[in-house]
Design a protein around this motif. Structure first.
Motif, PDB file in Angstrom:
ATOM      1  N   ARG A  65       0.835  -1.213   0.000  1.00 29.69           N
ATOM      2  CA  ARG A  65       0.000   0.000   0.000  1.00 29.69           C
ATOM      3  C   ARG A  65       0.862   1.253   0.000  1.00 29.69           C
ATOM      4  NH1 ARG A  65      -3.114  -3.157   3.705  1.00 29.69           N
ATOM      5  NH2 ARG A  65      -2.086  -2.110   5.443  1.00 29.69           N
ATOM      6  N   LEU A  66       1.936   1.229   0.768  1.00 34.36           N
ATOM      7  CA  LEU A  66       2.836   2.383   0.833  1.00 34.36           C
ATOM      8  C   LEU A  66       3.446   2.673  -0.533  1.00 34.36           C
ATOM      9  CD1 LEU A  66       4.455   4.463   2.537  1.00 34.36           C
ATOM     10  CD2 LEU A  66       6.148   2.659   2.921  1.00 34.36           C
ATOM     11  N   LEU A  67       3.971   1.650  -1.185  1.00 35.63           N
ATOM     12  CA  LEU A  67       4.587   1.831  -2.498  1.00 35.63           C
ATOM     13  C   LEU A  67       3.572   2.306  -3.536  1.00 35.63           C
ATOM     14  CD1 LEU A  67       6.856  -1.342  -2.480  1.00 35.63           C
ATOM     15  CD2 LEU A  67       7.680   1.023  -2.654  1.00 35.63           C
ATOM     16  N   ALA A  68       2.385   1.749  -3.494  1.00 40.64           N
ATOM     17  CA  ALA A  68       1.350   2.150  -4.451  1.00 40.64           C
ATOM     18  C   ALA A  68       0.924   3.596  -4.232  1.00 40.64           C
ATOM     19  CB  ALA A  68       0.148   1.221  -4.346  1.00 40.64           C
ATOM     20  N   ALA A  69       0.793   3.992  -2.973  1.00 33.15           N
ATOM     21  CA  ALA A  69       0.381   5.364  -2.663  1.00 33.15           C
ATOM     22  C   ALA A  69       1.456   6.356  -3.089  1.00 33.15           C
ATOM     23  CB  ALA A  69       0.085   5.497  -1.171  1.00 33.15           C
ATOM     24  N   TRP A  70       2.711   6.034  -2.843  1.00 37.84           N
ATOM     25  CA  TRP A  70       3.805   6.925  -3.252  1.00 37.84           C
ATOM     26  C   TRP A  70       3.880   7.021  -4.773  1.00 37.84           C
ATOM     27  CZ3 TRP A  70       6.494  10.943  -2.883  1.00 37.84           C
ATOM     28  CH2 TRP A  70       7.680  11.121  -3.611  1.00 37.84           C
ATOM     29  N   ALA A  71       3.642   5.934  -5.478  1.00 37.49           N
ATOM     30  CA  ALA A  71       3.685   5.955  -6.940  1.00 37.49           C
ATOM     31  C   ALA A  71       2.681   6.949  -7.507  1.00 37.49           C
ATOM     32  CB  ALA A  71       3.419   4.556  -7.495  1.00 37.49           C
ATOM     33  N   GLN A  72       1.552   7.118  -6.826  1.00 42.92           N
ATOM     34  CA  GLN A  72       0.554   8.088  -7.267  1.00 42.92           C
ATOM     35  C   GLN A  72       1.012   9.521  -7.033  1.00 42.92           C
ATOM     36  OE1 GLN A  72      -2.422   7.412  -8.927  1.00 42.92           O
ATOM     37  NE2 GLN A  72      -1.463   5.391  -9.042  1.00 42.92           N
ATOM     38  N   PHE A  90       4.492  13.330   1.995  1.00 45.82           N
ATOM     39  CA  PHE A  90       3.771  12.073   1.825  1.00 45.82           C
ATOM     40  C   PHE A  90       4.043  11.122   2.976  1.00 45.82           C
ATOM     41  CE2 PHE A  90       4.355   7.618   0.623  1.00 45.82           C
ATOM     42  CZ  PHE A  90       3.045   7.266   0.334  1.00 45.82           C
ATOM     43  N   HIS A  91       5.311  10.927   3.310  1.00 47.18           N
ATOM     44  CA  HIS A  91       5.679   9.943   4.325  1.00 47.18           C
ATOM     45  C   HIS A  91       5.027  10.279   5.667  1.00 47.18           C
ATOM     46  CE1 HIS A  91       8.478   6.695   5.633  1.00 47.18           C
ATOM     47  NE2 HIS A  91       8.269   7.258   6.806  1.00 47.18           N
ATOM     48  N   VAL A  92       5.078  11.530   6.048  1.00 41.11           N
ATOM     49  CA  VAL A  92       4.497  11.933   7.337  1.00 41.11           C
ATOM     50  C   VAL A  92       2.984  11.773   7.329  1.00 41.11           C
ATOM     51  CG1 VAL A  92       4.066  13.897   8.866  1.00 41.11           C
ATOM     52  CG2 VAL A  92       6.375  13.474   7.999  1.00 41.11           C
ATOM     53  N   THR A  93       2.329  12.316   6.325  1.00 39.26           N
ATOM     54  CA  THR A  93       0.860  12.282   6.331  1.00 39.26           C
ATOM     55  C   THR A  93       0.328  10.861   6.168  1.00 39.26           C
ATOM     56  OG1 THR A  93       0.812  12.818   3.948  1.00 39.26           O
ATOM     57  CG2 THR A  93       0.629  14.650   5.494  1.00 39.26           C
ATOM     58  N   TYR A  94       1.025  10.038   5.395  1.00 41.45           N
ATOM     59  CA  TYR A  94       0.588   8.656   5.227  1.00 41.45           C
ATOM     60  C   TYR A  94       0.762   7.874   6.525  1.00 41.45           C
ATOM     61  CZ  TYR A  94       0.023   3.984   3.237  1.00 41.45           C
ATOM     62  OH  TYR A  94      -0.414   2.707   2.962  1.00 41.45           O
ATOM     63  N   HIS A  95       1.894   8.046   7.157  1.00 40.97           N
ATOM     64  CA  HIS A  95       2.219   7.204   8.311  1.00 40.97           C
ATOM     65  C   HIS A  95       1.455   7.573   9.579  1.00 40.97           C
ATOM     66  CE1 HIS A  95       5.346   5.650   5.733  1.00 40.97           C
ATOM     67  NE2 HIS A  95       5.662   4.763   6.643  1.00 40.97           N
ATOM     68  N   VAL A  96       1.093   8.836   9.747  1.00 44.88           N
ATOM     69  CA  VAL A  96       0.345   9.176  10.966  1.00 44.88           C
ATOM     70  C   VAL A  96      -1.056   8.583  10.956  1.00 44.88           C
ATOM     71  CG1 VAL A  96       1.650  11.279  11.483  1.00 44.88           C
ATOM     72  CG2 VAL A  96      -0.411  11.428  10.061  1.00 44.88           C
ATOM     73  N   ASP A  97      -1.525   8.167   9.784  1.00 46.37           N
ATOM     74  CA  ASP A  97      -2.824   7.505   9.693  1.00 46.37           C
ATOM     75  C   ASP A  97      -2.713   5.986   9.756  1.00 46.37           C
ATOM     76  OD1 ASP A  97      -4.330   9.831   9.491  1.00 46.37           O
ATOM     77  OD2 ASP A  97      -4.142   9.913   7.310  1.00 46.37           O
ATOM     78  N   GLN A  98      -1.486   5.479   9.901  1.00 46.38           N
ATOM     79  CA  GLN A  98      -1.247   4.028   9.864  1.00 46.38           C
ATOM     80  C   GLN A  98      -0.380   3.597  11.049  1.00 46.38           C
ATOM     81  OE1 GLN A  98      -2.469   2.112   7.285  1.00 46.38           O
ATOM     82  NE2 GLN A  98      -3.290   3.849   6.152  1.00 46.38           N
TER      83      GLN A  98
END
Length: 199
Positions: A65-72, A90-98
Protein backbone atom coordinates in the motif's frame (compact mmCIF):
# COMPACT_ATOMS: atom_id res chain seq x y z
CA UNK A 1 -19.07 -7.01 -2.86
CA UNK A 2 -16.82 -9.02 -0.55
CA UNK A 3 -18.00 -12.49 0.35
CA UNK A 4 -18.22 -13.73 3.92
CA UNK A 5 -14.88 -15.53 3.65
CA UNK A 6 -13.11 -12.32 2.60
CA UNK A 7 -14.81 -10.40 5.40
CA UNK A 8 -13.61 -12.97 7.94
CA UNK A 9 -10.07 -12.85 6.54
CA UNK A 10 -10.02 -9.06 6.79
CA UNK A 11 -11.41 -9.22 10.33
CA UNK A 12 -8.63 -11.63 11.33
CA UNK A 13 -6.00 -9.27 9.92
CA UNK A 14 -7.56 -6.23 11.61
CA UNK A 15 -7.72 -7.99 14.97
CA UNK A 16 -4.19 -9.31 14.67
CA UNK A 17 -2.86 -5.88 13.74
CA UNK A 18 -4.47 -4.23 16.77
CA UNK A 19 -3.37 -6.98 19.17
CA UNK A 20 0.22 -7.19 17.91
CA UNK A 21 0.60 -3.41 18.01
CA UNK A 22 -0.66 -3.41 21.59
CA UNK A 23 1.10 -6.49 22.99
CA UNK A 24 3.83 -7.55 20.49
CA UNK A 25 3.84 -10.53 18.16
CA UNK A 26 5.25 -12.97 20.70
CA UNK A 27 2.59 -12.12 23.28
CA UNK A 28 -0.38 -12.70 20.95
CA UNK A 29 -1.76 -16.19 20.35
CA UNK A 30 -4.04 -17.52 17.66
CA UNK A 31 -6.63 -17.98 20.42
CA UNK A 32 -6.39 -14.26 21.21
CA UNK A 33 -6.96 -13.36 17.58
CA UNK A 34 -9.90 -15.73 17.24
CA UNK A 35 -11.47 -14.36 20.41
CA UNK A 36 -11.15 -10.79 19.15
CA UNK A 37 -12.85 -11.72 15.88
CA UNK A 38 -15.51 -13.84 17.56
CA UNK A 39 -14.69 -17.11 15.82
CA UNK A 40 -13.23 -20.43 16.86
CA UNK A 41 -9.47 -20.73 16.76
CA UNK A 42 -9.71 -23.54 14.22
CA UNK A 43 -11.57 -21.21 11.82
CA UNK A 44 -8.47 -19.05 11.42
CA UNK A 45 -6.73 -21.92 9.64
CA UNK A 46 -9.28 -21.70 6.84
CA UNK A 47 -7.59 -18.39 5.97
CA UNK A 48 -4.03 -18.54 7.33
CA UNK A 49 -1.82 -21.58 7.92
CA UNK A 50 -0.03 -19.99 10.88
CA UNK A 51 0.40 -16.89 13.01
CA UNK A 52 3.58 -16.22 11.04
CA UNK A 53 1.53 -16.06 7.83
CA UNK A 54 -0.72 -13.46 9.43
CA UNK A 55 2.25 -11.32 10.41
CA UNK A 56 3.80 -11.71 6.97
CA UNK A 57 0.54 -10.72 5.29
CA UNK A 58 0.18 -7.65 7.51
CA UNK A 59 3.69 -6.43 6.81
CA UNK A 60 3.68 -7.14 3.09
CA UNK A 61 0.28 -5.51 2.65
CA UNK A 62 1.51 -2.41 4.49
CA UNK A 63 4.51 -2.08 2.19
CA UNK A 64 2.46 -2.76 -0.95
CA UNK A 65 0.00 0.00 0.00
CA UNK A 66 2.84 2.38 0.83
CA UNK A 67 4.59 1.83 -2.50
CA UNK A 68 1.35 2.15 -4.45
CA UNK A 69 0.38 5.36 -2.66
CA UNK A 70 3.81 6.93 -3.25
CA UNK A 71 3.69 5.95 -6.94
CA UNK A 72 0.55 8.09 -7.27
CA UNK A 73 2.22 11.08 -5.62
CA UNK A 74 5.64 11.06 -7.25
CA UNK A 75 4.43 11.53 -10.80
CA UNK A 76 3.24 15.07 -10.12
CA UNK A 77 6.56 16.62 -9.05
CA UNK A 78 9.52 17.85 -11.07
CA UNK A 79 12.83 18.96 -9.60
CA UNK A 80 14.70 16.97 -6.98
CA UNK A 81 13.85 19.61 -4.37
CA UNK A 82 10.17 19.37 -5.26
CA UNK A 83 10.28 15.59 -5.10
CA UNK A 84 12.12 15.56 -1.78
CA UNK A 85 9.55 17.91 -0.27
CA UNK A 86 6.76 15.75 -1.70
CA UNK A 87 8.37 12.59 -0.31
CA UNK A 88 8.67 14.07 3.19
CA UNK A 89 5.09 15.35 3.16
CA UNK A 90 3.77 12.07 1.82
CA UNK A 91 5.68 9.94 4.33
CA UNK A 92 4.50 11.93 7.34
CA UNK A 93 0.86 12.28 6.33
CA UNK A 94 0.59 8.66 5.23
CA UNK A 95 2.22 7.20 8.31
CA UNK A 96 0.35 9.18 10.97
CA UNK A 97 -2.82 7.51 9.69
CA UNK A 98 -1.25 4.03 9.86
CA UNK A 99 0.29 3.95 13.34
CA UNK A 100 -0.43 0.30 14.15
CA UNK A 101 0.80 -0.91 10.76
CA UNK A 102 3.92 1.27 11.01
CA UNK A 103 4.71 0.04 14.51
CA UNK A 104 4.43 -3.57 13.42
CA UNK A 105 6.40 -2.98 10.21
CA UNK A 106 9.39 -1.65 12.14
CA UNK A 107 9.25 -3.40 15.51
CA UNK A 108 8.28 -6.87 14.33
CA UNK A 109 10.58 -7.20 11.33
CA UNK A 110 12.81 -9.30 13.60
CA UNK A 111 9.91 -11.72 14.17
CA UNK A 112 9.55 -12.69 10.52
CA UNK A 113 10.77 -16.00 9.23
CA UNK A 114 13.25 -15.80 6.36
CA UNK A 115 10.85 -16.06 3.41
CA UNK A 116 8.60 -13.33 4.74
CA UNK A 117 11.55 -11.24 5.89
CA UNK A 118 13.11 -11.27 2.44
CA UNK A 119 9.85 -10.29 0.76
CA UNK A 120 9.23 -7.40 3.16
CA UNK A 121 12.84 -6.28 3.11
CA UNK A 122 12.83 -6.16 -0.68
CA UNK A 123 9.87 -3.79 -0.61
CA UNK A 124 11.57 -1.68 2.06
CA UNK A 125 14.63 -1.46 -0.20
CA UNK A 126 12.43 -0.37 -3.12
CA UNK A 127 10.94 2.42 -1.03
CA UNK A 128 14.34 3.56 0.21
CA UNK A 129 15.61 3.47 -3.39
CA UNK A 130 12.94 6.03 -4.30
CA UNK A 131 14.48 8.44 -1.81
CA UNK A 132 18.05 7.56 -2.81
CA UNK A 133 17.16 8.40 -6.41
CA UNK A 134 15.83 11.80 -5.36
CA UNK A 135 19.01 12.50 -3.40
CA UNK A 136 21.23 11.43 -6.29
CA UNK A 137 19.27 13.63 -8.69
CA UNK A 138 19.57 16.54 -6.26
CA UNK A 139 23.33 16.13 -6.18
CA UNK A 140 23.45 15.99 -9.99
CA UNK A 141 21.36 19.15 -10.21
CA UNK A 142 23.87 20.85 -7.91
CA UNK A 143 21.52 21.80 -5.09
CA UNK A 144 21.88 19.00 -2.53
CA UNK A 145 24.80 18.72 -0.14
CA UNK A 146 24.86 15.03 0.75
CA UNK A 147 27.95 13.25 2.04
CA UNK A 148 26.57 9.70 1.81
CA UNK A 149 23.35 8.93 -0.07
CA UNK A 150 22.58 5.63 1.68
CA UNK A 151 23.09 6.97 5.20
CA UNK A 152 21.20 10.18 4.44
CA UNK A 153 18.24 8.27 2.98
CA UNK A 154 18.01 6.01 6.02
CA UNK A 155 18.35 8.95 8.41
CA UNK A 156 15.57 10.89 6.66
CA UNK A 157 13.23 7.89 6.66
CA UNK A 158 13.95 7.24 10.34
CA UNK A 159 13.27 10.89 11.19
CA UNK A 160 10.03 10.99 9.22
CA UNK A 161 8.78 7.66 10.58
CA UNK A 162 9.57 8.66 14.16
CA UNK A 163 6.63 11.06 14.13
CA UNK A 164 4.29 8.10 14.64
CA UNK A 165 5.71 7.43 18.11
CA UNK A 166 4.48 10.69 19.59
CA UNK A 167 2.00 12.48 17.32
CA UNK A 168 -1.68 12.32 18.23
CA UNK A 169 -4.54 13.76 16.21
CA UNK A 170 -6.27 16.64 17.95
CA UNK A 171 -3.10 17.91 19.56
CA UNK A 172 -1.36 21.26 19.13
CA UNK A 173 -0.53 20.71 15.45
CA UNK A 174 -2.69 19.62 12.54
CA UNK A 175 -1.29 16.93 10.29
CA UNK A 176 -0.67 19.56 7.62
CA UNK A 177 1.25 21.84 9.96
CA UNK A 178 3.24 18.88 11.23
CA UNK A 179 4.12 17.88 7.66
CA UNK A 180 5.24 21.45 6.91
CA UNK A 181 7.77 21.27 9.74
CA UNK A 182 9.08 17.88 8.65
CA UNK A 183 9.38 19.05 5.04
CA UNK A 184 11.44 22.01 6.26
CA UNK A 185 13.73 19.80 8.34
CA UNK A 186 14.15 17.35 5.46
CA UNK A 187 15.11 20.08 3.01
CA UNK A 188 17.55 21.59 5.49
CA UNK A 189 19.15 18.17 6.04
CA UNK A 190 20.44 18.27 2.46
CA UNK A 191 21.51 21.90 2.60
CA UNK A 192 18.43 23.53 1.07
CA UNK A 193 16.46 26.52 2.24
CA UNK A 194 13.15 25.69 3.88
CA UNK A 195 11.06 26.89 0.93
CA UNK A 196 13.17 25.29 -1.78
CA UNK A 197 10.69 22.57 -2.71
CA UNK A 198 7.16 23.40 -3.71
CA UNK A 199 4.55 20.92 -2.46
Amino acid sequence: MLDRSQNTRDAILDAAKALIAERSYGAVSMRDIASAVGIRQSAIYNHFPSKQAILGDLMMAHMERLLAAWAQVRQFHGTAADRLAAFARFHVTYHVDQTDAVFIAYMELRSLEERYFEAVNEMRRRYEYELRTILADGIDEGGFKVRDIAITARAIIAMLTGVTTWYSEGGRLTTGALADIYVEMTLMSVGLEAGAGRT
